[in-house]
Design an enzyme around this catalytic site. Structure first.
Site, PDB file in Angstrom:
ATOM      1  CG  ASP A 190     -12.892  -2.133  -1.445  1.00  0.00           C
ATOM      2  OD1 ASP A 190     -12.312  -3.231  -1.594  1.00  0.00           O
ATOM      3  OD2 ASP A 190     -12.537  -1.092  -1.999  1.00  0.00           O
ATOM      4  CG  ASP A 204      -1.964  -1.081   1.179  1.00  0.00           C
ATOM      5  OD1 ASP A 204      -1.965  -1.869   0.207  1.00  0.00           O
ATOM      6  OD2 ASP A 204      -2.776  -1.155   2.114  1.00  0.00           O
TER       7      ASP A 204
END
Length: 243
Positions: free
Chosen positions: A130, A8
Site C-alpha cells: 500500500d 471491506d
C-alpha cells in the site's frame, strides 16, 4: 483482465473508507455475505476481502463475517487486514479463504514471508503493498514505513513471491482513476510477479487504460466504491475486460 470486487468489513458490516481514513466511512450493508453473494450473481470470479478492524488491531477481528462469506459463495476469496502471525494465517485459511494477503508483517518481518513460501504453496501468499507518494504504508495505512514501494516489491519477487496487490492510497475511494504510471513501473520492475491493481478503478475506461499499458503480468484490478455507489456495474467492467 480479472475484475475483483472488494468487500471491506468493519464492525461486522460491509463498508468503504475514503483514502483509508477510518473517519470517512460509508456503511453499505449490515451483512457482508449478502454483498458477496450479489457480486457472485453478477459474475465475479474472485473476491477481495479486507478486515479493516484487523488492520488497525494487528490481528484478525472479523473472521466470523469472513467465514460466513466463504460459506455463502462458491468462488475463491483472498483476505487482508491484521494477519501478522502463523497462527493468524492458519485461522484465516480455516475460515475458508484461498489466499492470505500479508502487508505490515511483510514489511516488518520479511523472514516470515520466506518461511511461509516454503511451508505453504506460493499461490496462497499474496504481498500487499500500500503506497503513498512512493512509500509503503503499514498498520492499516496509519504509518509510513519509509520503505520505497518498488524496491520492496523487487525484494519480495527475489524471494519467490508470485503475486502482489499494489494499492495507491491517494487514489483509493476517490473515483478518479488509478495511478497508471505507478502500475506500469511496478509491472516492469517485477516481471515475474502477477500484479493486481487497487485504488481508483471506477469505469470501463479505467480498465481499458490498464489493458492498454500492455503489461502481461498485470493480472487484474480490485474495484470497490465505484461498484457500491453504482457508478459502474460489474457486468460493464467484465464486459469491457473480456473484449
Amino acid at each position: 483482465m480479472l475484475i475483483i470486487p472488494a468487500v471491506d468489513i468493519r464492525g461486522g458490516k460491509c463498508v468503504r473508507l475514503k483514502q483509508g481514513d477510518y473517519n470517512q466511512e460509508t456503511v453499505y450493508s449490515d451483512t457482508p455475505a449478502e454483498e458477496a453473494k450479489r457480486w457472485v450473481e453478477q459474475g465475479a470470479k474472485f473476491l477481495h476481502l479486507v478486515d479493516l478492524d484487523g488492520a488497525k488491531a494487528g490481528h484478525p477481528v472479523n473472521l466470523e463475517a469472513v467465514s460466513a462469506i466463504c460459506g455463502a459463495i462458491d468462488i475463491p476469496c483472498e483476505l487482508g487486514g491484521g494477519i501478522r502471525t502463523p497462527g493468524d494465517i492458519q485461522a484465516v485459511l480455516h475460515a475458508g479463504v484461498s489466499r492470505v494477503i500479508l502487508g505490515t508483517v511483510a514489511c516488518e518481518n520479511p523472514e516470515l514471508v520466506a518461511d511461509l513460501l516454503e511451508e505453504l504453496s506460493p499461490e496462497k501468499i499474496v504481498i500487499g503493498i500500500d503506497a503513498k507518494n512512493g512509500k509503503a504504508a503499514t498498520r492499516g495505512w496509519l504509518e509510513d514505513s519509509g520503505l520505497d514501494a518498488f524496491k520492496l516489491a523487487e525484494k519480495f519477487a527475489e524471494m519467490g513471491v508470485r503475486r502482489i496487490i499494489y494499492t495507491d492510497i491517494t487514489t483509493d475511494g476517490m473515483l478518479k482513476g488509478p495511478n497508471f504510471s505507478a502500475m506500469a513501473e511496478l509491472c516492469d520492475r517485477v516481471p515475474d510477479c502477477r500484479i493486481i491493481a487497487s485504488g481508483g478503478v471506477s469505469s470501463t475506461e479505467d480498465v481499458r487504460q490498464l489493458e492498454a499499458l500492455g503489461k502481461a503480468n498485470l493480472e487484474g484490478a480490485i474495484v470497490g466504491k465505484a461498484l457500491y455507489d453504482g457508478k459502474v456495474t460489474l457486468e460493464e467492467l467484465t464486459g469491457r475486460a473480456d473484449k
